[in-house]
Write a protein that holds these residues in place. Structure first.
Motif, PDB file in Angstrom:
ATOM      1  N   ILE A   1       3.429  -5.692   1.159  1.00  0.00           N
ATOM      2  CA  ILE A   1       4.338  -6.835   1.276  1.00  0.00           C
ATOM      3  C   ILE A   1       5.055  -6.749   2.617  1.00  0.00           C
ATOM      4  CG2 ILE A   1       4.660  -7.002  -1.216  1.00  0.00           C
ATOM      5  CD1 ILE A   1       7.341  -5.643  -0.894  1.00  0.00           C
ATOM      6  N   ILE A   2       5.626  -7.866   3.057  1.00  0.00           N
ATOM      7  CA  ILE A   2       6.251  -7.933   4.377  1.00  0.00           C
ATOM      8  C   ILE A   2       7.751  -7.982   4.220  1.00  0.00           C
ATOM      9  CG2 ILE A   2       6.388  -9.218   6.539  1.00  0.00           C
ATOM     10  CD1 ILE A   2       3.647 -10.352   5.915  1.00  0.00           C
ATOM     11  N   GLU A   3       8.433  -7.093   4.919  1.00  0.00           N
ATOM     12  CA  GLU A   3       9.898  -7.034   4.814  1.00  0.00           C
ATOM     13  C   GLU A   3      10.535  -8.344   5.266  1.00  0.00           C
ATOM     14  OE1 GLU A   3      13.647  -4.720   6.882  1.00  0.00           O
ATOM     15  OE2 GLU A   3      11.613  -4.209   7.433  1.00  0.00           O
ATOM     16  N   ARG A   4       9.957  -8.977   6.301  1.00  0.00           N
ATOM     17  CA  ARG A   4      10.545 -10.201   6.832  1.00  0.00           C
ATOM     18  C   ARG A   4      10.027 -11.445   6.126  1.00  0.00           C
ATOM     19  NH1 ARG A   4       8.793  -9.020  12.839  1.00  0.00           N
ATOM     20  NH2 ARG A   4       7.046  -8.230  11.641  1.00  0.00           N
TER      21      ARG A   4
ATOM     22  N   LYS B   1      16.639  -2.884  -3.324  1.00  0.00           N
ATOM     23  CA  LYS B   1      16.257  -3.938  -4.278  1.00  0.00           C
ATOM     24  C   LYS B   1      14.788  -3.878  -4.680  1.00  0.00           C
ATOM     25  CE  LYS B   1      20.120  -6.504  -4.471  1.00  0.00           C
ATOM     26  NZ  LYS B   1      20.784  -6.933  -5.709  1.00  0.00           N
ATOM     27  N   VAL B   2      13.917  -3.540  -3.712  1.00  0.00           N
ATOM     28  CA  VAL B   2      12.471  -3.612  -3.951  1.00  0.00           C
ATOM     29  C   VAL B   2      11.907  -2.193  -4.038  1.00  0.00           C
ATOM     30  CG1 VAL B   2      10.299  -4.572  -3.152  1.00  0.00           C
ATOM     31  CG2 VAL B   2      12.451  -5.749  -2.623  1.00  0.00           C
ATOM     32  N   PRO B   3      11.427  -1.759  -5.203  1.00  0.00           N
ATOM     33  CA  PRO B   3      10.990  -0.363  -5.400  1.00  0.00           C
ATOM     34  C   PRO B   3       9.567  -0.105  -4.923  1.00  0.00           C
ATOM     35  CG  PRO B   3      10.811  -1.568  -7.453  1.00  0.00           C
ATOM     36  CD  PRO B   3      11.387  -2.541  -6.460  1.00  0.00           C
TER      37      PRO B   3
ATOM     38  N   ILE C   1       7.473  -9.364  -8.025  1.00  0.00           N
ATOM     39  CA  ILE C   1       6.058  -9.132  -7.731  1.00  0.00           C
ATOM     40  C   ILE C   1       5.750  -7.643  -7.700  1.00  0.00           C
ATOM     41  CG2 ILE C   1       4.312  -9.344  -5.911  1.00  0.00           C
ATOM     42  CD1 ILE C   1       5.371 -12.090  -5.295  1.00  0.00           C
ATOM     43  N   THR C   2       6.645  -6.859  -7.081  1.00  0.00           N
ATOM     44  CA  THR C   2       6.442  -5.408  -7.008  1.00  0.00           C
ATOM     45  C   THR C   2       6.394  -4.785  -8.407  1.00  0.00           C
ATOM     46  OG1 THR C   2       7.572  -5.344  -4.874  1.00  0.00           O
ATOM     47  CG2 THR C   2       7.346  -3.258  -6.060  1.00  0.00           C
TER      48      THR C   2
ATOM     49  N   GLU D   1       0.651  -3.057 -13.633  1.00  0.00           N
ATOM     50  CA  GLU D   1      -0.811  -3.111 -13.723  1.00  0.00           C
ATOM     51  C   GLU D   1      -1.460  -1.873 -13.106  1.00  0.00           C
ATOM     52  OE1 GLU D   1      -2.444  -5.199 -15.398  1.00  0.00           O
ATOM     53  OE2 GLU D   1      -0.892  -6.701 -15.813  1.00  0.00           O
ATOM     54  N   GLY D   2      -0.658  -0.944 -12.566  1.00  0.00           N
ATOM     55  CA  GLY D   2      -1.198   0.298 -12.034  1.00  0.00           C
ATOM     56  C   GLY D   2      -1.445   0.307 -10.542  1.00  0.00           C
ATOM     57  N   PHE D   3      -1.047  -0.754  -9.831  1.00  0.00           N
ATOM     58  CA  PHE D   3      -1.235  -0.807  -8.384  1.00  0.00           C
ATOM     59  C   PHE D   3      -0.033  -0.168  -7.684  1.00  0.00           C
ATOM     60  CE2 PHE D   3      -3.176  -4.693 -10.158  1.00  0.00           C
ATOM     61  CZ  PHE D   3      -4.507  -4.435  -9.852  1.00  0.00           C
ATOM     62  N   THR D   4      -0.254   0.267  -6.449  1.00  0.00           N
ATOM     63  CA  THR D   4       0.862   0.737  -5.626  1.00  0.00           C
ATOM     64  C   THR D   4       1.235  -0.349  -4.630  1.00  0.00           C
ATOM     65  OG1 THR D   4      -0.656   1.784  -4.075  1.00  0.00           O
ATOM     66  CG2 THR D   4       0.261   3.164  -5.835  1.00  0.00           C
ATOM     67  N   VAL D   5       2.464  -0.251  -4.118  1.00  0.00           N
ATOM     68  CA  VAL D   5       2.982  -1.291  -3.224  1.00  0.00           C
ATOM     69  C   VAL D   5       3.544  -0.624  -1.977  1.00  0.00           C
ATOM     70  CG1 VAL D   5       4.596  -3.211  -2.958  1.00  0.00           C
ATOM     71  CG2 VAL D   5       3.559  -2.750  -5.198  1.00  0.00           C
ATOM     72  N   ALA D   6       3.189  -1.172  -0.814  1.00  0.00           N
ATOM     73  CA  ALA D   6       3.716  -0.699   0.464  1.00  0.00           C
ATOM     74  C   ALA D   6       4.527  -1.811   1.117  1.00  0.00           C
ATOM     75  CB  ALA D   6       2.581  -0.267   1.391  1.00  0.00           C
ATOM     76  N   MET D   7       5.561  -1.405   1.845  1.00  0.00           N
ATOM     77  CA  MET D   7       6.333  -2.372   2.625  1.00  0.00           C
ATOM     78  C   MET D   7       5.838  -2.299   4.060  1.00  0.00           C
ATOM     79  SD  MET D   7      10.445  -2.828   3.118  1.00  0.00           S
ATOM     80  CE  MET D   7      10.662  -3.369   1.419  1.00  0.00           C
ATOM     81  N   ASP D   8       5.195  -3.381   4.516  1.00  0.00           N
ATOM     82  CA  ASP D   8       4.611  -3.427   5.852  1.00  0.00           C
ATOM     83  C   ASP D   8       5.684  -3.732   6.883  1.00  0.00           C
ATOM     84  OD1 ASP D   8       2.691  -3.264   7.753  1.00  0.00           O
ATOM     85  OD2 ASP D   8       1.812  -5.226   7.372  1.00  0.00           O
ATOM     86  N   ASP D   9       5.475  -3.251   8.129  1.00  0.00           N
ATOM     87  CA  ASP D   9       6.405  -3.493   9.248  1.00  0.00           C
ATOM     88  C   ASP D   9       7.819  -3.096   8.896  1.00  0.00           C
ATOM     89  OD1 ASP D   9       4.262  -4.453  10.595  1.00  0.00           O
ATOM     90  OD2 ASP D   9       4.767  -6.559  10.359  1.00  0.00           O
TER      91      ASP D   9
END
Length: 761
Positions: free
Chosen positions: A622-625, A664-666, A636-637, A643-651
């Motif tokens: 996902i995009i921080e901006r 706020k976003v884990p 969304i996160t 569902e078992g997916f991992t999430v990265a914060m891009d940029d």
């Protein structure tokens, strides 16, 4: 004997004598009222003079307020709520020292004052500030920030003032104050950037009446007292105490002036602007000398004009030789008259620079339909008076075209200066428009020209350019103007071509996915990849993301492209698993246009369930901006985690509130933008110490938050070694591999495969 017939006048003679009689009557009336009219004109001139002076004062005051609020914004940019809540002054001081370089150079020092009124400075000093009058909890009873009076600082050789931002804890009590020293001489830089006229002189006073800004440096820090006995009582401390007003006095040179003064908004200072009295007195002298002459000339001219108007207008109207000159609604020139006069001016001043402005009202059709034509006409007239006043002030010409459209032409000296003046005038226009009964917002298109550089350009060409620049603004309310750029037209044509081909490209599968490996720094093994989309069009050739991604984000097509890429990635992984190849997790990008978590997850899972791949092989970036609010990103996160997916914060780190976003976003992984590395390398290709220290603090912060870290854009061995030394987890970049097509990526993974395979997460 026949009676003589009654003499009859011909129509022409009758019109002549009637015109003469009317002229005689008007002469008598004018003779009686001319004195009254001239006196009223003089009074109106005096009022206009006072109003203009007050307007200059207001505009200057707004400019200074803008600069002070910018200082407050800079100060707020390093405010870290979590760090300040912990109330550890030394940690806060360390934070200030690390971030001081990112602030404006106007700050001589930045420091934190704790509840015991002890100051922790960016230079490393710790000073007791209990007896300092500019540091007090009482400063924040009304305003959200405080601007102090002038004083001598322990850390500066020149006088300074202080910008202060309070921090209130969760219990509502004042826990600390974030402050910045600014040297008084910085006010002169502010003064140079704000136009106040050819003769006006500005002074800034603090609360006690001490002079902060003055043409003569000898008065800085003192209370100004006029030399003449007549004005002895008009001292600067009296002016500062009153706050707002107008008075006759003298300046430091002993010259009589009209002094206008007003309190600067959100600040205890007072702004004074003095205008020499002799210029206004000259108006009276001129009026007195011309009064009699003007009356006589006007009377004679009236008779002649009435007579000539009768003869000439009859002739031209009969032969249809008259063009419309004035617009009947606004009394401005018509477009036809404007174009002729503008062409003459550009030919006469062929070596000069010109600024052409096209103006209209946003959503005017809606206003016309909802308020009626009569109210719409009143709005056009009101808008025209504002534009005409500004145009005349800068000796330009203006016309009213069709509907709500206006065009202005101004001769300028410098493009940058002209744009600065224009921006200031748009602010003043907005203030005046707010007072109108019906809310409306103008927009402007701007173009510049120098006829000697391009003799072929016509006034119609310039109008078309300005109109095009205005049309490119779309419906954005953030910027009230657009400036024409020839490359803009080329870019528009290019984007139109891409938009014309994008749907067919998706259907024809012209978009394809490339994979850039992610490498574990611990042992240089491949532990993942990022899926990157490319476009290969049969006619246009290879098109890279920087050309089409921003366009697709604006027109919404990016959503379809995202799901297209997801499907391609899922299919690729499924095929690799079934072929028995070793596979690594792949991260896919989620664009900023996904605003509905339920809708996104439904389509994402529909595509995912088409294939037999475990969810731990998919990471969503996902995009921080993002334009999404934090609650939507959080939803969304959480759904992806379920569902078992991992999430990265891009940029990560390139947005405006990274730490608040993390609270706020884990997310599981933080990806750092390549700009961190590019901006941290000196001319010798080495890492700057301060930048390296800052990057290390980000990595340490990530570890404390239990987040994995990935750095993009690693291109040199020195960069790789540095990131490895500060315990960054993974990297991707040209040092290891460029983005690869599927076949090459499979071979790359197999050639770098190691047992046992480290876990990415």
């Amino acid at each position: 004997m026949l009676c003589k017939p009654k003499r009859k006048f011909s129509p022409k003679k009758l019109k002549f004598f009637s015109t003469l009689a009317v002229s005689g009557l008007i002469m008598l009336i004018l003779s009686f009222f001319s004195g009254i009219i001239m006196n009223k004109a003089l009074a109106a001139t005096e009022k206009r003079y006072l109003d203009n002076c007050a307007q200059v004062l207001q505009g200057y005051s707004v400019g200074i307020q803008y600069y002070l609020e910018n200082y407050h914004t800079y100060l707020s940019s390093i405010f870290n709520e979590e760090l300040f809540e912990e109330d550890n002054p030394k940690e806060i001081q360390k934070w200030i020292i690390d971030n001081f370089k990112f602030l404006t150079q106007d700050f001589a020092s930045v420091f934190y004052v704790d509840s015991n009124l002890t100051g922790y400075f960016s230079q490393g000093d710790i000073i007791d500030l209990k007896n300092k009058p500019y540091i007090s909890p009482d400063n924040f009873r009304i305003a959200s920030y405080y601007v102090s009076d002038m004083f001598d600082s322990e850390l500066s050789d020149t006088p300074v003032f202080c910008i202060e931002k309070p921090y209130f804890g969760k219990d509502g009590r004042l826990k600390g104050i974030l402050c910045a020293y600014i040297e008084i001489n910085r006010l002169w830089r502010i003064a140079k950037n704000i136009r106040i006229g050819d003769y006006g002189t500005a002074y800034i006073l603090d609360r006690s009446g001490k002079v902060l800004m003055h043409p003569d440096d000898n008065y800085i820090g003192k209370v100004f007292i006029p030399k003449s006995e007549k004005y002895k009582n008009v001292t600067s401390d009296v002016t500062a105490k009153e706050g707002n007003g107008y008075v006759e006095t003298e300046n430091h040179l002993g010259e009589p002036i009209d002094l206008f003064y007003a309190r600067i908004k959100n600040c205890g200072w007072t702004l004074s602007v003095g205008f020499p009295k002799k210029y206004f007195e000259a108006v009276h002298t001129k009026y007195n000398s011309l009064k009699f002459m003007a009356i006589m000339v006007s009377l004679v001219a009236l008779v002649l004009l009435l007579f000539l108007d009768t003869l000439i207008s009859d002739y031209f109207y009969k032969n249809q030789l008259i063009d419309a000159i004035y617009d009947p609604l606004t009394k401005l020139w018509t477009r036809q008259k404007f174009e002729k006069e503008a062409a003459k001016i550009m030919n006469k001043y062929s070596k000069a620079r010109f600024m052409l402005i096209e103006a209209d009202i946003r959503g005017f059709k809606f206003i016309n339909q909802n308020y009626g034509e009569e109210e719409a006409d009143k709005m056009i007239y009101f808008f025209s008076t504002l534009l005409n006043k500004v145009t005349q002030e800068y000796k330009g010409i203006i016309c009213h075209g069709f509907a709500d459209h206006f065009t202005c032409l101004l001769r300028i000296q410098d493009v940058r200066e002209a744009m600065n003046i224009f921006k200031g005038q748009t602010y003043l226009l907005a203030e005046q428009i707010r007072e109108y009964d019906i809310p409306f917002f103008p927009k402007f298109g701007i173009t510049f020209a120098k006829p000697s550089h391009n003799p072929q350009v016509t006034i119609r060409d310039l109008i078309g350019q300005a109109s095009f620049a205005k049309s490119m603004m779309k419906n954005s309310m953030l910027l009230p103007y657009g400036v024409y750029n020839p490359r803009l037209l080329w870019k528009v044509n290019e984007e139109q071509t891409l938009e014309h081909n994008m749907k067919d490209a998706l259907e024809n599968q012209e978009f394809f996915v490339m994979y850039q490996p992610k490498v574990l720094l611990e042992d240089d093994s491949v532990v993942g990849a990022e899926a990157l989309v490319r476009w290969n069009n049969p006619k246009l050739g290879m098109i890279y993301p920087d050309k089409f991604i921003p366009l697709f984000e604006r027109n919404g097509f990016i959503v379809k492209l995202d799901f297209y890429v997801y499907d391609k990635v899922f299919k690729f992984l499924d095929e690799q698993i079934k072929s028995g190849h070793h596979v690594v997790p792949v991260s896919v990008n989620m664009s900023r246009n996904h605003n509905h978590p339920e809708k996104f997850m439904a389509e994402f899972m529909r595509l995912f369930k088409k294939y037999e791949i475990p969810p731990n092989l998919i990471q969503v970036e996902i995009i921080e901006r993002s334009v999404m609010d934090r609650d939507t990103l959080c939803a969304i996160t959480n759904s992806l985690h379920e569902e078992g997916f991992t999430v990265a914060m891009d940029d990560f780190g390139s947005g405006e509130s990274s730490l608040n976003m993390l609270s706020k976003v884990p997310v599981d992984v933080l990806k750092f933008d390549r700009e961190f590395l590019l901006s941290s390398i000196n001319n010798k290709g080495e890492m700057e110490k301060k930048s390296a220290k800052f990057i290390k603090s980000l990595i340490d912060l990530s570890r404390n938050l239990e987040k994995k870290t990935v750095f993009e854009g690693v291109e040199t061995e020195a960069q790789r070694n540095f990131l490895r030394s500060i315990n960054c987890d993974q990297v991707q970049g040209y040092f290891y591999s460029r983005p690869l097509i599927e076949e090459d990526f499979v071979n790359f993974v197999q050639s770098h495969y190691r047992e046992p395979q480290p876990s990415l997460f």
